[in-house]
Write an enzyme that holds these catalytic residues in place. Structure first.
Site, short mmCIF file in Angstrom:
data_model
loop_
_atom_site.label_atom_id
_atom_site.label_comp_id
_atom_site.label_asym_id
_atom_site.label_seq_id
_atom_site.Cartn_x
_atom_site.Cartn_y
_atom_site.Cartn_z
N CYS A 201 -5.07 -2.53 -3.69
CA CYS A 201 -6.15 -1.97 -4.50
C CYS A 201 -5.60 -1.46 -5.83
O CYS A 201 -4.46 -0.99 -5.90
CB CYS A 201 -6.84 -0.84 -3.75
N CYS A 204 -3.93 2.01 -6.20
CA CYS A 204 -2.79 2.24 -5.32
C CYS A 204 -1.65 1.25 -5.55
O CYS A 204 -0.76 1.12 -4.70
CB CYS A 204 -3.23 2.19 -3.86
N CYS A 229 -0.86 0.47 5.05
CA CYS A 229 -2.29 0.77 4.96
C CYS A 229 -2.94 0.86 6.32
O CYS A 229 -4.02 1.42 6.46
CB CYS A 229 -3.01 -0.29 4.12
#
Length: 242
Positions: A201, A204, A229
């Site tokens: 993402c 991040c 994650c």
């Protein structure tokens, strides 16, 4: 200088590893249907999608659109969807859950604590992946042992979960990945040319500097042992990704 020029350095035994990967993909498709390839659209995943197409396996590709992907990722997804011979299935988080989380914790909650970041990952990635894998006997990932210490023991075939996980590139080096991409003209994520080896993402993920760990650009504000994650972390009580 692009990623191919920087990194395309095959191992001495690259051809053996390539044959091993091809044989594993063929076996997975023949013996474990239905199955899917989970793709983040990173370099490893584009290699696997290309290999499956070359082998005419038509393994469906699952992509998680978290709602926070880079524009370049969405562009690559659009190109893949337009050109892929295999189905490309896009899964998104439950919008109501995301709206409630952001309203409660704020859009930058992932920076405040590991727990909040993992909650965000769960909403946007883990839960959609669980839906994507429903009804599948197996799934294929781009995990490699070289990626991080946490992945150093990744097997080619992982039967420790109820759903078999195939990791056909487990033994490949970063140089092997880019050698294949360059030699076969594989369409790849343009952020790789900007020193993003691992792409998730947008909030991040950052570029890395010379000498930094492969996954240093993921959740860089956290301690090293927190950097997953949840997609490839097992819930020991259930034996499924958590």
């Amino acid at each position: 200088m692009g990623a191919i020029d920087l990194h395309a350095r095959p191992s001495p035994d690259f051809e053996r590893k390539l044959r091993e990967t091809e044989e594993l993909l063929v076996r997975a498709a023949a013996e474990f249907s239905p199955l899917v390839q989970a793709s983040s659209l990173g370099a490893e995943d584009t290699v696997l999608t290309h290999l499956a197409a070359q082998l005419e396996l038509d393994i469906p590709v699952v992509v998680l659109d978290t709602g926070l992907l880079h524009p370049e990722t969405l562009d690559l997804l659009e190109r893949l969807t337009a050109t892929s011979r295999a189905p490309v299935r896009v899964y998104q988080p439950v919008q109501e859950s995301v709206v409630h989380f952001v309203a409660r914790e704020g859009k930058d909650a992932m920076y405040r604590s590991v727990e909040l970041r993992k909650s965000c990952c769960h909403l946007r990635k883990v839960e959609p992946l669980a839906r994507a894998l429903e009804g599948q006997r197996a799934w294929i990932t781009g995990l490699r042992r070289e990626q991080s210490a946490a992945r150093a023991e990744v097997p080619l075939v992982d039967r420790s979960e109820p759903r078999t996980k195939f990791n056909p590139l487990a033994a490949w080096t970063w140089g092997d990945v880019w050698h294949y991409i360059g030699a076969n003209g594989v369409d790849y994520h343009p952020l790789h040319d900007q020193f993003f080896p691992s792409i998730g993402c947008a909030p991040c993920t950052r570029a890395i500097s010379l000498g930094e760990d492969f996954r240093a650009g993921r959740w860089w504000w956290e301690e090293e042992n927190a950097k997953e994650c949840g997609l490839h972390v097992k819930d020991e009580s259930q034996g499924v990704p958590a």
